[in-house]
Design an enzyme around this catalytic site. Structure first.
Site, PDB file in Angstrom:
ATOM      1  N   LEU A 125       0.828  -1.203   0.000  1.00 49.32           N
ATOM      2  CA  LEU A 125       0.000   0.000   0.000  1.00 49.32           C
ATOM      3  C   LEU A 125       0.862   1.252   0.000  1.00 49.32           C
ATOM      4  O   LEU A 125       1.828   1.338   0.774  1.00 49.32           O
ATOM      5  CB  LEU A 125      -0.907   0.009   1.236  1.00 49.32           C
ATOM      6  N   SER A 126       0.531   2.226  -0.834  1.00 54.35           N
ATOM      7  CA  SER A 126       1.169   3.536  -0.852  1.00 54.35           C
ATOM      8  C   SER A 126       2.669   3.398  -1.116  1.00 54.35           C
ATOM      9  O   SER A 126       3.054   2.870  -2.158  1.00 54.35           O
ATOM     10  CB  SER A 126       0.864   4.280   0.451  1.00 54.35           C
ATOM     11  N   ALA A 127       3.524   3.809  -0.180  1.00 56.41           N
ATOM     12  CA  ALA A 127       4.959   3.612  -0.376  1.00 56.41           C
ATOM     13  C   ALA A 127       5.279   2.126  -0.499  1.00 56.41           C
ATOM     14  O   ALA A 127       6.179   1.723  -1.242  1.00 56.41           O
ATOM     15  CB  ALA A 127       5.744   4.223   0.775  1.00 56.41           C
TER      16      ALA A 127
END
Length: 288
Positions: A86-88
Protein backbone atom coordinates in the site's frame (compact mmCIF):
# COMPACT_ATOMS: atom_id res chain seq x y z
CA UNK A 1 4.87 -10.75 0.56
CA UNK A 2 3.01 -7.74 1.99
CA UNK A 3 4.59 -4.25 2.29
CA UNK A 4 3.11 -1.67 4.66
CA UNK A 5 2.71 2.04 3.98
CA UNK A 6 4.35 5.09 5.58
CA UNK A 7 3.94 5.53 9.38
CA UNK A 8 2.70 1.93 9.61
CA UNK A 9 4.20 -1.18 11.13
CA UNK A 10 3.97 -4.64 9.65
CA UNK A 11 1.79 -5.75 12.58
CA UNK A 12 -0.73 -2.92 12.14
CA UNK A 13 -0.91 -3.47 8.41
CA UNK A 14 -1.41 -7.18 8.90
CA UNK A 15 -4.14 -6.79 11.52
CA UNK A 16 -6.13 -4.32 9.45
CA UNK A 17 -5.65 -5.95 6.05
CA UNK A 18 -6.48 -9.46 7.24
CA UNK A 19 -3.62 -11.19 5.44
CA UNK A 20 -2.47 -13.40 8.35
CA UNK A 21 -5.95 -14.65 9.08
CA UNK A 22 -6.44 -15.42 5.40
CA UNK A 23 -3.07 -17.22 5.28
CA UNK A 24 -4.02 -19.30 8.33
CA UNK A 25 -7.39 -20.23 6.82
CA UNK A 26 -6.10 -20.98 3.32
CA UNK A 27 -2.65 -22.37 4.12
CA UNK A 28 -0.11 -20.20 2.34
CA UNK A 29 3.19 -18.72 3.56
CA UNK A 30 3.21 -15.00 4.40
CA UNK A 31 6.08 -12.53 4.73
CA UNK A 32 5.67 -8.99 6.09
CA UNK A 33 8.92 -6.94 5.98
CA UNK A 34 9.06 -3.84 8.16
CA UNK A 35 10.93 -0.60 7.57
CA UNK A 36 13.08 0.87 10.38
CA UNK A 37 13.43 4.53 11.30
CA UNK A 38 17.17 4.47 10.71
CA UNK A 39 16.38 3.94 7.01
CA UNK A 40 13.37 6.27 6.83
CA UNK A 41 12.07 8.42 9.67
CA UNK A 42 8.46 8.02 8.52
CA UNK A 43 8.81 4.23 8.08
CA UNK A 44 8.33 4.55 4.32
CA UNK A 45 10.02 2.09 2.02
CA UNK A 46 12.48 4.12 -0.08
CA UNK A 47 10.81 3.53 -3.45
CA UNK A 48 12.32 6.73 -4.88
CA UNK A 49 15.97 6.37 -3.81
CA UNK A 50 18.09 5.22 -6.79
CA UNK A 51 20.33 3.06 -4.60
CA UNK A 52 17.34 1.18 -3.17
CA UNK A 53 15.36 0.36 -6.31
CA UNK A 54 17.77 -1.40 -8.64
CA UNK A 55 18.44 -5.11 -8.77
CA UNK A 56 20.89 -6.44 -6.16
CA UNK A 57 21.18 -3.14 -4.31
CA UNK A 58 19.86 -1.51 -1.15
CA UNK A 59 16.35 -2.20 0.09
CA UNK A 60 15.40 -4.11 -3.06
CA UNK A 61 18.20 -6.59 -2.39
CA UNK A 62 17.28 -6.86 1.30
CA UNK A 63 13.67 -7.69 0.43
CA UNK A 64 14.82 -10.17 -2.20
CA UNK A 65 16.94 -11.92 0.43
CA UNK A 66 13.93 -12.17 2.72
CA UNK A 67 11.99 -13.81 -0.08
CA UNK A 68 14.77 -16.32 -0.67
CA UNK A 69 14.88 -17.14 3.04
CA UNK A 70 11.14 -17.81 3.06
CA UNK A 71 11.30 -19.94 -0.09
CA UNK A 72 13.96 -22.16 1.45
CA UNK A 73 12.53 -22.25 4.97
CA UNK A 74 8.93 -22.95 3.94
CA UNK A 75 9.63 -24.97 0.79
CA UNK A 76 7.70 -22.46 -1.32
CA UNK A 77 6.96 -23.16 -4.97
CA UNK A 78 9.20 -20.67 -6.80
CA UNK A 79 6.63 -20.25 -9.55
CA UNK A 80 4.04 -19.03 -7.02
CA UNK A 81 5.62 -16.06 -5.26
CA UNK A 82 3.49 -12.89 -5.07
CA UNK A 83 3.83 -9.37 -3.67
CA UNK A 84 1.49 -6.57 -2.67
CA UNK A 85 1.74 -3.27 -0.82
CA UNK A 86 0.00 0.00 0.00
CA UNK A 87 1.17 3.54 -0.85
CA UNK A 88 4.96 3.61 -0.38
CA UNK A 89 4.68 -0.15 0.10
CA UNK A 90 2.76 -0.33 -3.17
CA UNK A 91 5.46 1.68 -4.90
CA UNK A 92 8.08 -0.65 -3.42
CA UNK A 93 6.09 -3.67 -4.57
CA UNK A 94 6.29 -2.18 -8.06
CA UNK A 95 10.06 -1.81 -7.58
CA UNK A 96 10.36 -5.51 -6.74
CA UNK A 97 8.23 -6.56 -9.70
CA UNK A 98 10.38 -4.49 -12.05
CA UNK A 99 13.77 -5.41 -10.55
CA UNK A 100 12.97 -9.09 -10.00
CA UNK A 101 10.47 -10.19 -12.67
CA UNK A 102 12.07 -13.64 -12.50
CA UNK A 103 11.07 -13.97 -8.82
CA UNK A 104 7.43 -12.81 -8.71
CA UNK A 105 4.54 -14.34 -10.61
CA UNK A 106 2.22 -11.40 -9.93
CA UNK A 107 1.79 -8.28 -7.83
CA UNK A 108 -0.96 -6.03 -6.51
CA UNK A 109 -0.17 -2.31 -6.12
CA UNK A 110 -2.55 -0.39 -3.84
CA UNK A 111 -2.43 3.42 -4.15
CA UNK A 112 1.16 3.16 -5.38
CA UNK A 113 3.40 4.85 -7.94
CA UNK A 114 5.30 3.92 -11.12
CA UNK A 115 8.77 2.43 -11.00
CA UNK A 116 11.61 5.01 -11.04
CA UNK A 117 9.17 7.91 -11.39
CA UNK A 118 11.22 9.92 -8.86
CA UNK A 119 14.78 10.01 -7.58
CA UNK A 120 14.59 12.55 -4.72
CA UNK A 121 12.19 13.30 -1.87
CA UNK A 122 10.88 16.52 -3.52
CA UNK A 123 10.30 14.59 -6.75
CA UNK A 124 8.52 11.87 -4.80
CA UNK A 125 6.04 14.38 -3.35
CA UNK A 126 5.52 15.92 -6.78
CA UNK A 127 4.75 12.53 -8.34
CA UNK A 128 2.36 11.71 -5.51
CA UNK A 129 0.45 14.87 -6.42
CA UNK A 130 0.57 13.99 -10.11
CA UNK A 131 3.18 16.56 -11.14
CA UNK A 132 5.98 15.63 -13.52
CA UNK A 133 4.99 12.00 -14.11
CA UNK A 134 7.12 10.62 -16.98
CA UNK A 135 5.46 9.86 -20.30
CA UNK A 136 4.60 6.37 -21.48
CA UNK A 137 7.82 5.80 -23.45
CA UNK A 138 10.02 6.86 -20.53
CA UNK A 139 8.03 4.75 -18.06
CA UNK A 140 8.27 1.66 -20.22
CA UNK A 141 11.99 2.20 -20.76
CA UNK A 142 12.51 2.13 -16.98
CA UNK A 143 11.10 -1.41 -16.82
CA UNK A 144 13.08 -2.66 -19.79
CA UNK A 145 16.32 -1.10 -18.57
CA UNK A 146 16.54 -2.55 -15.07
CA UNK A 147 17.07 -6.22 -15.97
CA UNK A 148 17.46 -8.18 -19.20
CA UNK A 149 14.53 -10.48 -18.52
CA UNK A 150 13.77 -13.17 -21.08
CA UNK A 151 10.95 -15.03 -19.34
CA UNK A 152 7.29 -14.22 -18.68
CA UNK A 153 6.58 -10.94 -16.91
CA UNK A 154 4.58 -10.73 -13.68
CA UNK A 155 0.86 -10.10 -13.88
CA UNK A 156 -0.02 -6.68 -12.49
CA UNK A 157 -3.06 -5.59 -10.48
CA UNK A 158 -3.54 -1.92 -9.58
CA UNK A 159 -6.06 -0.63 -6.99
CA UNK A 160 -6.79 3.08 -6.55
CA UNK A 161 -9.54 5.35 -5.23
CA UNK A 162 -10.90 8.21 -7.31
CA UNK A 163 -10.79 10.56 -4.28
CA UNK A 164 -7.19 9.79 -3.32
CA UNK A 165 -5.57 13.15 -2.60
CA UNK A 166 -2.36 11.66 -1.19
CA UNK A 167 -1.30 9.64 -4.22
CA UNK A 168 -3.52 10.96 -6.99
CA UNK A 169 -5.21 8.50 -9.39
CA UNK A 170 -3.01 9.58 -12.31
CA UNK A 171 -0.36 7.33 -10.80
CA UNK A 172 -2.57 4.26 -11.25
CA UNK A 173 -2.89 4.82 -14.97
CA UNK A 174 0.84 5.57 -15.19
CA UNK A 175 1.57 2.16 -13.65
CA UNK A 176 -0.69 0.51 -16.22
CA UNK A 177 1.05 2.40 -19.03
CA UNK A 178 4.44 1.37 -17.66
CA UNK A 179 3.63 -2.34 -17.72
CA UNK A 180 1.76 -2.39 -21.03
CA UNK A 181 5.08 -2.25 -22.88
CA UNK A 182 6.66 -5.45 -21.61
CA UNK A 183 3.33 -7.27 -21.78
CA UNK A 184 2.65 -6.14 -25.34
CA UNK A 185 -0.85 -4.96 -24.46
CA UNK A 186 -2.79 -2.38 -26.44
CA UNK A 187 -3.50 1.12 -25.21
CA UNK A 188 -7.16 0.39 -24.54
CA UNK A 189 -8.42 -2.26 -22.10
CA UNK A 190 -9.69 -5.55 -23.49
CA UNK A 191 -12.75 -5.28 -21.26
CA UNK A 192 -14.36 -3.01 -18.68
CA UNK A 193 -16.70 -4.20 -15.93
CA UNK A 194 -18.55 -2.18 -13.32
CA UNK A 195 -19.49 -3.78 -10.01
CA UNK A 196 -21.06 -1.34 -7.59
CA UNK A 197 -18.52 1.37 -6.81
CA UNK A 198 -15.69 -0.56 -8.52
CA UNK A 199 -14.68 -0.37 -12.17
CA UNK A 200 -12.43 -3.20 -13.34
CA UNK A 201 -10.43 -2.72 -16.54
CA UNK A 202 -8.49 -5.66 -17.97
CA UNK A 203 -5.62 -5.69 -20.46
CA UNK A 204 -4.63 -8.90 -22.23
CA UNK A 205 -1.48 -9.77 -24.14
CA UNK A 206 -1.25 -10.99 -27.72
CA UNK A 207 -2.02 -14.57 -26.69
CA UNK A 208 -5.18 -13.48 -24.86
CA UNK A 209 -3.75 -13.89 -21.36
CA UNK A 210 -5.03 -11.50 -18.69
CA UNK A 211 -1.90 -9.58 -17.64
CA UNK A 212 -2.93 -6.18 -16.21
CA UNK A 213 -5.92 -5.19 -14.09
CA UNK A 214 -6.97 -1.73 -12.91
CA UNK A 215 -9.49 -1.60 -10.06
CA UNK A 216 -10.87 1.93 -9.66
CA UNK A 217 -12.96 2.57 -6.53
CA UNK A 218 -15.37 5.46 -6.96
CA UNK A 219 -15.27 7.92 -4.07
CA UNK A 220 -12.54 6.08 -2.18
CA UNK A 221 -9.75 8.08 -0.53
CA UNK A 222 -6.14 6.97 0.10
CA UNK A 223 -5.95 3.48 1.50
CA UNK A 224 -6.57 -0.22 1.07
CA UNK A 225 -10.13 -1.20 0.09
CA UNK A 226 -11.63 -3.70 2.53
CA UNK A 227 -14.85 -5.50 3.36
CA UNK A 228 -14.63 -6.31 7.10
CA UNK A 229 -18.09 -7.89 6.95
CA UNK A 230 -16.46 -10.72 5.01
CA UNK A 231 -14.38 -11.70 8.03
CA UNK A 232 -10.97 -10.42 6.93
CA UNK A 233 -9.49 -7.12 8.05
CA UNK A 234 -10.85 -4.16 9.96
CA UNK A 235 -11.35 -0.46 9.30
CA UNK A 236 -8.70 1.99 10.42
CA UNK A 237 -6.42 4.73 9.20
CA UNK A 238 -5.84 4.00 5.51
CA UNK A 239 -7.96 0.82 5.71
CA UNK A 240 -11.28 1.69 4.15
CA UNK A 241 -14.53 -0.24 4.34
CA UNK A 242 -15.87 0.10 0.80
CA UNK A 243 -17.61 -3.26 0.52
CA UNK A 244 -14.86 -4.95 -1.50
CA UNK A 245 -11.79 -6.65 -0.05
CA UNK A 246 -8.59 -6.13 -2.01
CA UNK A 247 -7.05 -8.79 0.26
CA UNK A 248 -9.57 -11.50 -0.60
CA UNK A 249 -9.88 -10.52 -4.25
CA UNK A 250 -6.11 -10.49 -4.70
CA UNK A 251 -5.72 -13.89 -3.02
CA UNK A 252 -8.44 -15.28 -5.25
CA UNK A 253 -6.79 -13.91 -8.40
CA UNK A 254 -3.52 -15.57 -7.39
CA UNK A 255 -5.17 -18.93 -6.71
CA UNK A 256 -4.47 -18.89 -2.97
CA UNK A 257 -6.93 -20.97 -0.98
CA UNK A 258 -9.27 -22.04 -3.77
CA UNK A 259 -12.74 -22.86 -2.46
CA UNK A 260 -11.79 -21.79 1.07
CA UNK A 261 -11.96 -18.14 0.05
CA UNK A 262 -15.28 -16.48 0.90
CA UNK A 263 -17.59 -15.28 -1.84
CA UNK A 264 -19.98 -12.52 -0.93
CA UNK A 265 -22.71 -11.11 -3.11
CA UNK A 266 -24.93 -8.14 -2.31
CA UNK A 267 -27.97 -10.41 -2.16
CA UNK A 268 -26.13 -12.84 0.12
CA UNK A 269 -25.15 -10.10 2.54
CA UNK A 270 -28.70 -8.75 2.62
CA UNK A 271 -30.07 -12.22 3.29
CA UNK A 272 -27.58 -12.78 6.11
CA UNK A 273 -28.45 -9.41 7.63
CA UNK A 274 -32.17 -10.14 7.44
CA UNK A 275 -31.61 -13.53 9.08
CA UNK A 276 -29.66 -11.92 11.91
CA UNK A 277 -32.39 -9.35 12.49
CA UNK A 278 -35.05 -12.06 12.63
CA UNK A 279 -32.94 -14.03 15.10
CA UNK A 280 -32.82 -11.04 17.44
CA UNK A 281 -36.55 -10.48 17.08
CA UNK A 282 -36.20 -7.02 15.50
CA UNK A 283 -38.28 -8.03 12.49
CA UNK A 284 -40.94 -10.75 12.35
CA UNK A 285 -40.26 -14.13 10.85
CA UNK A 286 -42.42 -15.04 7.85
CA UNK A 287 -45.30 -17.32 8.77
CA UNK A 288 -45.17 -20.83 7.33
Amino acid sequence: MVLHGCTQTAAVYDACSGWSRLADDCGFALLLPEQVRSNNSNLCFNWFNPADVIRDSGEALSIRQMVEHMIERCNVDRSRVFITGLSAGGAMANVMLAAYPDVFAAGAILAGLPYMAASTIPEAFDRMRGYGLPGTDALQAKIRGVFDHQGPWPRISVWHGTKDDTVVPANAMAIVEQWRGVHGSGRHPSSTKRRGSRTLQIWKNASGRRVIELHTLSGMAHGAPLDPAGGYGRSGAFFLDVGVSSTVETARAWGLGGSKLPTYSVDGIRAAAASALRWTGLIPRPRS
